[in-house]
Design a protein around this motif. Structure first.
Motif, short mmCIF file in Angstrom:
data_model
loop_
_atom_site.label_atom_id
_atom_site.label_comp_id
_atom_site.label_asym_id
_atom_site.label_seq_id
_atom_site.Cartn_x
_atom_site.Cartn_y
_atom_site.Cartn_z
N GLN A 115 -7.60 0.72 1.95
CA GLN A 115 -8.00 0.92 0.53
C GLN A 115 -7.52 -0.41 -0.40
OE1 GLN A 115 -10.07 3.25 -0.64
NE2 GLN A 115 -10.33 1.71 -2.25
N LEU A 116 -6.22 -0.78 -0.47
CA LEU A 116 -5.70 -2.01 -1.02
C LEU A 116 -6.45 -3.11 -0.75
CD1 LEU A 116 -3.45 -3.19 -2.95
CD2 LEU A 116 -2.00 -3.52 -0.86
N ALA B 121 0.73 -1.20 -0.10
CA ALA B 121 -0.13 0.05 0.15
C ALA B 121 0.95 1.25 0.03
CB ALA B 121 -0.86 0.05 1.23
N ARG B 122 1.99 1.11 0.59
CA ARG B 122 3.05 2.37 0.88
C ARG B 122 3.55 2.46 -0.62
NH1 ARG B 122 6.84 0.84 4.83
NH2 ARG B 122 5.33 1.66 6.30
N ASP C 121 -10.08 -3.01 -2.32
CA ASP C 121 -9.89 -3.27 -3.74
C ASP C 121 -9.74 -4.93 -4.03
OD1 ASP C 121 -10.16 -0.59 -3.74
OD2 ASP C 121 -8.10 -0.41 -4.49
N LEU D 239 2.09 1.82 -3.33
CA LEU D 239 1.15 2.22 -4.40
C LEU D 239 0.53 3.57 -3.85
CD1 LEU D 239 -0.99 -1.01 -4.86
CD2 LEU D 239 0.60 -0.11 -6.37
N GLY D 240 0.85 4.12 -2.81
CA GLY D 240 0.49 5.45 -2.25
C GLY D 240 -0.95 5.30 -1.80
N ILE D 241 -1.37 4.34 -1.31
CA ILE D 241 -2.82 4.20 -0.90
C ILE D 241 -2.85 3.51 0.49
CG2 ILE D 241 -3.95 4.05 -3.32
CD1 ILE D 241 -4.41 1.15 -2.68
N SER D 242 -4.00 3.82 0.99
CA SER D 242 -3.91 3.34 2.38
C SER D 242 -4.14 1.72 2.45
CB SER D 242 -5.32 3.63 3.12
OG SER D 242 -6.17 3.29 2.48
#
Length: 468
Positions: A88-89, A79-80, A92, A82-85
RNA sequence: GGCGCCGUAGCCAAGCGGCAAGGCAGGAGUUUGCAAAACUCUGAUCGGCGGUUCGAAUCCGCCCGGCGCCUCCA
């Protein structure tokens, strides 16, 4: 009716008896949702889907729980990247999984527990383990399980504690009392997701989530606990250890069922090695049912090799089965069993099918019964054409296949849109043929074939289908 | 090093003590204007060596080869 089921715990096939008559509680380990699932995951899910379908076919009510590990180091790291939380990952990937398994005709689980939604239960469980002295927390805040306090540690994977230490390849954490002690609660590092706890803010260890879920959703004791054979140790071993330490000491699960690994190029398919084919890739090839056919073609406990050649062979094999019911129209099926050799053949096929499946879900043998029956259907159709008795037999075949999750329907692909035009071409071609204009007729057939439409001529007329 | 699994026709794969299912590929035929599909016929003594047994692919031992787990993993 007796169903035999092989149990990793005893290493033997055992008679299947549920805790509660007529009801099966089945818990199957699902994926850690940090990246796209591959077909090895699909294979495992399918294997248990078939077991579930068959138990339901046999009249059991099946409560099927499949978990998602939605918090762990890999999720946090990816997640880090990808720059998402992490949230969120995970979300998805879970949605993706549910959509993909649906397309693979895997029945949705009854419940989909997630680690992050079980934290309260997990904390209760850990607390009670600490109280009993079978768990301890170390200065850093991590909580570990004391494996040497559990008498039969290693009973599932059939190893001894001493042997494990000897072969240990990991660097042992200084804080642990015993090298094999495993983590129940991990202290959060700076910036990591964390939950409050009696110890330090942190997150659950991997194994504890399953114990908690079973505790909370399935009453603490289940009939079948499933997963890939790579989970036997340490995951399932540790689940047993912590659950049985926390509860009355009674068996967590009656039957431990493990599927073999999917291999690609001679090696286990795995995310960490990058040796994989994703479910998405499989579905893009239109290979969902073909893959299921492959899975059914070898016993769930054995490893299975995936390769282009075996895939092609499976495709043709499945086509053969589909061919037996290709012209089936359910509206023509007689409402009751006709008195006819075809009905006898159907009964025989069903009997063989059940015998095979009763014996530890022997799908290759069940499939063989279907092939034999399919041949009888083809033979009868060659002789007498599409009689009501034939329709009955075809419906029976399709119903049996459905127990394995095979739909056996011709793919209704892009052909749908162009169907009226293809019908028209086929019509014209029929006229050409009756006018003995074979060259033109063959041209039509060849050119449609180039576009993926297969025409076949029968005494009764021509038919077409999308194929390749 | 420890634990577990596996080795069956060209390929995939059941069988787990009583004369080796099924599928794919191949060969021969039937059918067909041709093609396709379908149907019929057609192939292995079960990794190797010993042992137990009236009888073993199936049980035991050893050897050879492969895989998995012992760290995250369906």
């Amino acid at each position: 009716m007796t169903i035999l089921i092989s149990n990793t715990m005893s290493g033997k096939k055992e008679t299947f008896e549920t805790i509660e008559p007529g009801k099966v509680r089945m818990y199957v380990c699902g994926p850690t949702v940090y990246s796209e699932a591959h077909i090895g995951h699909a294979m495992s899910a399918m294997a248990f889907d078939v077991i579930r379908r068959y138990l339901e076919y046999r009249g059991y009510q099946v409560i099927h729980a499949q978990n998602f590990t939605d918090i762990d180091d890999k999720i946090i790291n990816r997640a880090r990247d990808l720059g998402i939380s992490p949230d969120q990952l995970a979300e998805d990937m879970i949605l993706e999984w549910i959509a993909q398994t649906a397309r693979l005709n895997i029945k949705p689980a009854t419940i989909y527990p997630r680690a992050t939604q079980e934290v309260d239960t997990i904390i209760e469980l850990i607390s009670s383990l600490i109280e009993k002295g079978t768990a301890y927390h170390v200065p850093g805040g991590d909580v570990y399980f004391r494996v040497d306090r559990f008498e039969n540690y290693g009973k599932l994977s059939h190893r001894k504690l001493d042997d494990m230490i000897a072969g240990s390849r990991i660097d042992v954490d200084e804080n642990k009392e015993h090298p094999m002690d495993f983590v129940l609660w991990k202290a959060a590092k700076e910036g990591e997701p964390a939950w409050e706890s009696p110890w330090v803010p942190g997150r659950p260890g991997w194994h504890i989530e399953c114990s908690a879920m079973i505790q909370r959703h399935l009453g603490g004791q289940i009939d079948i606990h499933g997963g890939g054979s790579d989970l036997i140790f340490p995951h399932h071993e540790n689940e047993i250890t912590q659950s049985e330490s926390a509860n009355c000491g009674c068996a967590l699960a009656r039957y431990w069922v493990h599927n073999g690994m999917l291999e690609l190029r001679g090696q286990k398919m795995s995310k960490s090695e990058g040796n994989l084919v994703t479910i998405r890739e499989l579905l893009d090839m239109g290979g969902g049912e073909i893959f299921r056919f492959m899975v059914l073609g070898s016993h769930y406990r054995s490893p299975m090799a995936f390769g282009e050649d075996t895939y092609e062979a499976a495709k043709r094999g499945l086509d053969r089965l589909i061919g037996a019911v290709r012209d089936l129209d359910r509206r023509e099926v007689p409402p009751s069993r006709p008195d006819h050799p075809l009905a006898d053949a159907a009964d025989e096929a069903r009997a063989k099918f059940e015998t095979a499946m009763d014996d530890d879900f022997n799908t290759p043998e069940a499939l063989a019964a279907l092939f034999d029956f399919g041949r009888i259907i083809n033979r009868e159709r060659d002789q007498d054409g599409a009689t009501p008795e034939l329709r009955y037999a075809q419906a029976q075949l399709q119903d049996l296949a459905a127990v394995l999750g095979l739909k056996l329907r011709k793919p209704e692909t892009t052909a749908i849109d162009s169907a009226p035009f293809i019908d028209l071409l086929v019509d014209i071609r029929t006229q050409l043929r009756s006018a003995k204009q074979f060259e033109l007729a063959d041209q039509v057939r060849d050119q449609l074939a180039e576009r993926g439409i297969i025409i076949e001529d029968f005494p009764s007329g021509s038919s077409w289908r999308a194929g390749s």
